[in-house]
Enzyme design. Structure first.
Site, PDB file in Angstrom:
ATOM      1  N   GLY A 148      -0.871  11.122 -10.775  1.00  0.00           N
ATOM      2  CA  GLY A 148       0.067   9.994 -10.824  1.00  0.00           C
ATOM      3  C   GLY A 148       0.433   9.498  -9.440  1.00  0.00           C
ATOM      4  O   GLY A 148       1.543   9.748  -8.957  1.00  0.00           O
ATOM      5  N   TYR A 149      -0.482   8.810  -8.795  1.00  0.00           N
ATOM      6  CA  TYR A 149      -0.210   8.232  -7.472  1.00  0.00           C
ATOM      7  C   TYR A 149       0.044   6.717  -7.601  1.00  0.00           C
ATOM      8  O   TYR A 149       1.097   6.226  -7.261  1.00  0.00           O
ATOM      9  CB  TYR A 149      -1.419   8.418  -6.536  1.00  0.00           C
ATOM     10  CG  TYR A 149      -1.591   9.772  -5.895  1.00  0.00           C
ATOM     11  CD1 TYR A 149      -0.926  10.901  -6.343  1.00  0.00           C
ATOM     12  CD2 TYR A 149      -2.456   9.918  -4.811  1.00  0.00           C
ATOM     13  CE1 TYR A 149      -1.110  12.128  -5.746  1.00  0.00           C
ATOM     14  CE2 TYR A 149      -2.653  11.144  -4.190  1.00  0.00           C
ATOM     15  CZ  TYR A 149      -1.984  12.252  -4.658  1.00  0.00           C
ATOM     16  OH  TYR A 149      -2.184  13.459  -4.047  1.00  0.00           O
ATOM     17  N   SER A 150      -0.991   5.985  -8.080  1.00  0.00           N
ATOM     18  CA  SER A 150      -0.952   4.515  -8.016  1.00  0.00           C
ATOM     19  C   SER A 150       0.152   3.931  -8.899  1.00  0.00           C
ATOM     20  O   SER A 150       0.459   4.462  -9.959  1.00  0.00           O
ATOM     21  CB  SER A 150      -2.297   3.931  -8.461  1.00  0.00           C
ATOM     22  OG  SER A 150      -3.331   4.463  -7.691  1.00  0.00           O
TER      23      SER A 150
ATOM     24  N   SER B 213      -6.018   7.995 -14.799  1.00  0.00           N
ATOM     25  CA  SER B 213      -7.184   8.428 -15.575  1.00  0.00           C
ATOM     26  C   SER B 213      -6.820   9.614 -16.453  1.00  0.00           C
ATOM     27  O   SER B 213      -6.177  10.571 -15.985  1.00  0.00           O
ATOM     28  CB  SER B 213      -8.328   8.848 -14.652  1.00  0.00           C
ATOM     29  OG  SER B 213      -8.733   7.764 -13.865  1.00  0.00           O
TER      30      SER B 213
ATOM     31  N   GLU C 208     -10.338  15.693  -2.589  1.00  0.00           N
ATOM     32  CA  GLU C 208     -11.013  14.874  -3.605  1.00  0.00           C
ATOM     33  C   GLU C 208     -12.448  14.547  -3.204  1.00  0.00           C
ATOM     34  O   GLU C 208     -13.299  14.311  -4.046  1.00  0.00           O
ATOM     35  CB  GLU C 208     -10.200  13.589  -3.821  1.00  0.00           C
ATOM     36  CG  GLU C 208     -10.638  12.785  -5.028  1.00  0.00           C
ATOM     37  CD  GLU C 208      -9.621  11.706  -5.421  1.00  0.00           C
ATOM     38  OE1 GLU C 208      -8.584  11.595  -4.741  1.00  0.00           O
ATOM     39  OE2 GLU C 208      -9.877  11.000  -6.386  1.00  0.00           O
TER      40      GLU C 208
ATOM     41  N   SER D 266     -10.522   2.090  -1.825  1.00  0.00           N
ATOM     42  CA  SER D 266     -11.480   0.974  -1.910  1.00  0.00           C
ATOM     43  C   SER D 266     -12.380   0.937  -0.668  1.00  0.00           C
ATOM     44  O   SER D 266     -12.085   1.550   0.358  1.00  0.00           O
ATOM     45  CB  SER D 266     -10.728  -0.353  -2.037  1.00  0.00           C
ATOM     46  OG  SER D 266     -10.125  -0.663  -0.796  1.00  0.00           O
TER      47      SER D 266
ATOM     48  N   GLU E 176     -12.839  -1.434   1.395  1.00  0.00           N
ATOM     49  CA  GLU E 176     -12.181  -2.026   2.566  1.00  0.00           C
ATOM     50  C   GLU E 176     -11.334  -0.969   3.282  1.00  0.00           C
ATOM     51  O   GLU E 176     -11.298  -0.914   4.518  1.00  0.00           O
ATOM     52  CB  GLU E 176     -11.288  -3.214   2.142  1.00  0.00           C
ATOM     53  CG  GLU E 176     -12.062  -4.443   1.680  1.00  0.00           C
ATOM     54  CD  GLU E 176     -12.641  -4.315   0.268  1.00  0.00           C
ATOM     55  OE1 GLU E 176     -12.218  -3.402  -0.478  1.00  0.00           O
ATOM     56  OE2 GLU E 176     -13.517  -5.116  -0.091  1.00  0.00           O
TER      57      GLU E 176
HETATM   58  C1  LIG Z   1     -11.628   3.742 -12.635  1.00  0.00           C
HETATM   59  C2  LIG Z   1     -10.368   3.985 -11.855  1.00  0.00           C
HETATM   60  C3  LIG Z   1      -9.674   5.179 -12.001  1.00  0.00           C
HETATM   61  C4  LIG Z   1      -8.494   5.407 -11.300  1.00  0.00           C
HETATM   62  N1  LIG Z   1      -7.803   6.574 -11.525  1.00  0.00           N
HETATM   63  C5  LIG Z   1      -6.623   6.783 -10.900  1.00  0.00           C
HETATM   64  C6  LIG Z   1      -5.841   7.954 -11.175  1.00  0.00           C
HETATM   65  O1  LIG Z   1      -6.234   8.803 -11.977  1.00  0.00           O
HETATM   66  N2  LIG Z   1      -4.651   8.100 -10.557  1.00  0.00           N
HETATM   67  C7  LIG Z   1      -4.175   7.187  -9.655  1.00  0.00           C
HETATM   68  O2  LIG Z   1      -3.106   7.407  -9.108  1.00  0.00           O
HETATM   69  N3  LIG Z   1      -4.883   6.056  -9.375  1.00  0.00           N
HETATM   70  C8  LIG Z   1      -6.081   5.831  -9.982  1.00  0.00           C
HETATM   71  N4  LIG Z   1      -6.812   4.686  -9.727  1.00  0.00           N
HETATM   72  C9  LIG Z   1      -6.217   3.677  -8.851  1.00  0.00           C
HETATM   73  C10 LIG Z   1      -6.911   3.519  -7.503  1.00  0.00           C
HETATM   74  O3  LIG Z   1      -6.604   4.578  -6.650  1.00  0.00           O
HETATM   75  C11 LIG Z   1      -6.468   2.145  -6.944  1.00  0.00           C
HETATM   76  O4  LIG Z   1      -6.993   1.163  -7.803  1.00  0.00           O
HETATM   77  C12 LIG Z   1      -6.938   1.922  -5.548  1.00  0.00           C
HETATM   78  O5  LIG Z   1      -6.275   2.774  -4.647  1.00  0.00           O
HETATM   79  C13 LIG Z   1      -6.729   0.458  -5.103  1.00  0.00           C
HETATM   80  O6  LIG Z   1      -5.414   0.090  -5.305  1.00  0.00           O
HETATM   81  P1  LIG Z   1      -5.051  -1.234  -6.137  1.00  0.00           P
HETATM   82  O7  LIG Z   1      -5.814  -1.223  -7.402  1.00  0.00           O
HETATM   83  O8  LIG Z   1      -3.566  -1.322  -6.210  1.00  0.00           O
HETATM   84  O9  LIG Z   1      -5.608  -2.440  -5.272  1.00  0.00           O
HETATM   85  P2  LIG Z   1      -4.917  -3.085  -3.987  1.00  0.00           P
HETATM   86  O10 LIG Z   1      -4.464  -2.009  -3.074  1.00  0.00           O
HETATM   87  O11 LIG Z   1      -3.926  -4.095  -4.435  1.00  0.00           O
HETATM   88  O12 LIG Z   1      -6.147  -3.804  -3.322  1.00  0.00           O
HETATM   89  C14 LIG Z   1      -6.639  -5.061  -3.778  1.00  0.00           C
HETATM   90  C15 LIG Z   1      -7.754  -5.490  -2.846  1.00  0.00           C
HETATM   91  O13 LIG Z   1      -7.233  -5.664  -1.498  1.00  0.00           O
HETATM   92  C16 LIG Z   1      -7.956  -4.857  -0.582  1.00  0.00           C
HETATM   93  N5  LIG Z   1      -7.041  -4.318   0.433  1.00  0.00           N
HETATM   94  C17 LIG Z   1      -5.859  -3.686   0.206  1.00  0.00           C
HETATM   95  N6  LIG Z   1      -5.315  -3.308   1.379  1.00  0.00           N
HETATM   96  C18 LIG Z   1      -6.178  -3.661   2.363  1.00  0.00           C
HETATM   97  C19 LIG Z   1      -6.190  -3.513   3.790  1.00  0.00           C
HETATM   98  N7  LIG Z   1      -5.185  -2.899   4.430  1.00  0.00           N
HETATM   99  N8  LIG Z   1      -7.252  -3.997   4.468  1.00  0.00           N
HETATM  100  C20 LIG Z   1      -8.282  -4.608   3.833  1.00  0.00           C
HETATM  101  N9  LIG Z   1      -8.326  -4.786   2.473  1.00  0.00           N
HETATM  102  C21 LIG Z   1      -7.297  -4.312   1.763  1.00  0.00           C
HETATM  103  C22 LIG Z   1      -8.537  -3.721  -1.415  1.00  0.00           C
HETATM  104  O14 LIG Z   1      -9.683  -3.163  -0.812  1.00  0.00           O
HETATM  105  C23 LIG Z   1      -8.867  -4.454  -2.718  1.00  0.00           C
HETATM  106  O15 LIG Z   1     -10.094  -5.110  -2.598  1.00  0.00           O
HETATM  107  C24 LIG Z   1      -7.993   4.421 -10.414  1.00  0.00           C
HETATM  108  C25 LIG Z   1      -8.696   3.229 -10.249  1.00  0.00           C
HETATM  109  C26 LIG Z   1      -9.863   2.996 -10.952  1.00  0.00           C
HETATM  110  C27 LIG Z   1     -10.566   1.683 -10.762  1.00  0.00           C
END
Ligand SMILES: Cc1cc2nc3c(=O)[nH]c(=O)nc-3n(C[C@H](O)[C@H](O)[C@H](O)COP(=O)(O)OP(=O)(O)OC[C@H]3O[C@@H](n4cnc5c(N)ncnc54)[C@H](O)[C@@H]3O)c2cc1C
Length: 406
Positions: free
Chosen positions: A130-132, A164, A247, A385, A387
């Site tokens: 539970g991070y995001s 997840s 991880e 991601s 980026e």
């Molecule tokens: C299949 C899947 C499973 C997951 N499982 C888990 C889980 O079990 N537990 C959990 O806690 N999370 C989980 N996640 C979440 C995942 O960790 C986040 O989706 C990820 O960290 C990106 O955060 P966000 O979706 O909020 O996108 P954002 O952070 O909002 O990013 C949106 C876009 O902006 C870009 N961006 C953001 N900041 C910057 C920067 N500083 N410089 C350049 N570009 C930038 C990103 O690269 C991306 O393209 C999961 C995600 C997926 C897709």
């Protein structure tokens, strides 16, 4: 990588065990539960994982005193290779075994290890991460979920997202703000929270694949014991970062064996169709093969450097028994595999040609290639991601100026 005669004996024993045990009631599990198919045969997969545990094939890298087997780095590599090669289904206890367990071994109290590690090793309790949150993904320090002590319990309020496997988890490791006026990475705590309580609502999120592997999780005054904080209260950022380093450890090698199986199947498919005569597709398949070789060599080199010469602890994951690459090297590994795997999905669609654009049947019956293509869109997002990985490489490996932070 070189393996000793003992390692090869370990490999033979494991290969034989998998061949003899992925039979009977477990025979149907081969190839089940991959990306976009996590919903499949869950109860049978739990039973299979418990069978693995009973035979001593879980938590290999953990020290024996915590229910592990103190396996060497080479043996852990072999385990992941052979497991993936056998076609056995992805392990349902992954988050407990690979993330939470090593974190507790490194940073938990003796009581926390005694309480939580045995059920992870036995696959009796499943975990989720539970991070995001809606406002905290790449920028994890923006976590807004709060927790406050009420007597001898933490009371947790807020929302997590993309969690997840929350729908099957018994426990969640939650990053929450426990110091009310704090900002960014200060004042956060890493809490272990039981999922099966009325104050927690898990709402599935439907994905491109049509399935729902991840969820929104709502905490409405959810409770956990005061003793279930890992590290000091307020020191959760450091603990959360330790989990993230783990991880990207040795388990990535098993994933690459899975990639090899997918690539081999795609080459087979290409051989049987018009793609075999298409020089551009042949070239792309050859490039995919080369990319996988390079990726594997890189992962082995970085993980081996992180593992000490004797024993199984690596600096990427201090004292955890699970060697992990650290910092920029782990980011290079993540960047390499996410882009490679996404390109493989795209290449599969090219090899299939026009039929790849339609589902096999109503309402949304996808084949494995379509699922791979769609699910791999997530590869460049989760676990950090692309980026963000590039930022880490730029700043920590190349020494470029730091990106302006909010
Ligand atoms: C299949 C899947 C499973 C997951 N499982 C888990 C889980 O079990 N537990 C959990 O806690 N999370 C989980 N996640 C979440 C995942 O960790 C986040 O989706 C990820 O960290 C990106 O955060 P966000 O979706 O909020 O996108 P954002 O952070 O909002 O990013 C949106 C876009 O902006 C870009 N961006 C953001 N900041 C910057 C920067 N500083 N410089 C350049 N570009 C930038 C990103 O690269 C991306 O393209 C999961 C995600 C997926 C897709």
């Amino acid at each position: 990588m070189r393996f000793s005669p003992q390692d090869e004996e370990f490999r033979r024993r494991l290969r034989r065990w998998l061949a003899e045990n992925l039979t009977g009631r477990f025979a149907g599990l081969r190839g089940v539960g991959g990306p976009g198919r996590e919903h499949e045969a869950h109860a049978e997969r739990v039973a299979w994982n418990r069978h693995l545990a009973a035979a001593g094939w879980t938590c290999l890298g953990w020290p024996a005193e915590y229910g592990g087997h103190g396996a060497t780095f080479a043996q852990q590599v072999i385990f992941h290779e052979e497991y993936a090669r056998s076609g056995a289904p992805p392990r349902v206890g992954y988050m407990g075994e690979e993330l939470l367990g090593p974190t507790l071994i490194a940073l938990g109290t003796p009581e926390q290890r005694r309480r939580f590690l045995p059920p992870v090793a036995a696959v009796a309790e499943l975990w989720c991460q539970g991070y995001s949150e809606p406002g905290a993904g790449s920028d994890l320090a923006a976590v807004a979920t709060t927790a406050a002590l009420d007597g001898d319990e933490w009371v947790i309020t807020g929302q997590k997202v993309w969690t997840s496997l929350a729908q099957v988890a018994d426990w969640c490791f939650v990053l929450a703000r426990t110091d009310p006026g704090s900002r960014r990475s200060q004042g956060l705590s890493y809490l272990l929270v039981p999922m099966r309580q009325a104050a927690i609502t898990v709402r599935p999120i439907r994905q491109l694949t049509g399935t729902a592997e991840f969820n929104e999780v709502f905490f409405d005054d959810a409770r956990t014991g005061h003793e279930n904080v890992v590290g000091e209260a307020g020191d959760g950022w450091r603990v959360a970062q330790a989990t993230l380093a783990i991880e990207r450890g040795v388990a990535t090698l098993g994933q690459q064996v899975g990639f090899r199986r997918e690539l081999d199947a795609l080459v087979d498919l290409a051989r049987r169709g018009p793609a075999a005569a298409d020089p551009v597709l042949r070239d792309k398949l050859a490039r995919a093969w080369i990319g996988l070789e390079a990726m594997q060599a890189h992962a082995l080199a970085t993980l081996e450097n992180a593992a000490p010469r004797t024993g199984s602890f690596g600096p990427g994951s201090p004292g955890t028994g699970s060697p992990g690459a650290s910092g920029a090297e782990a980011s290079v590994t993540k960047l390499l595999w996410s882009r490679w795997h996404q390109a493989l999905g795209e290449l599969a669609m090219e090899v299939l040609g026009a039929p790849s654009m339609a589902a096999r049947g109503a309402p949304y019956d996808l084949d494995d290639w379509q699922r791979l293509f769609l699910f791999s869109r997530a590869d460049t997002i989760y676990g950090g991601s692309d980026e963000i990985q590039r930022n880490i490489i730029a700043e920590r490996a190349l020494g470029l100026p730091r990106q302006a932070r909010p």
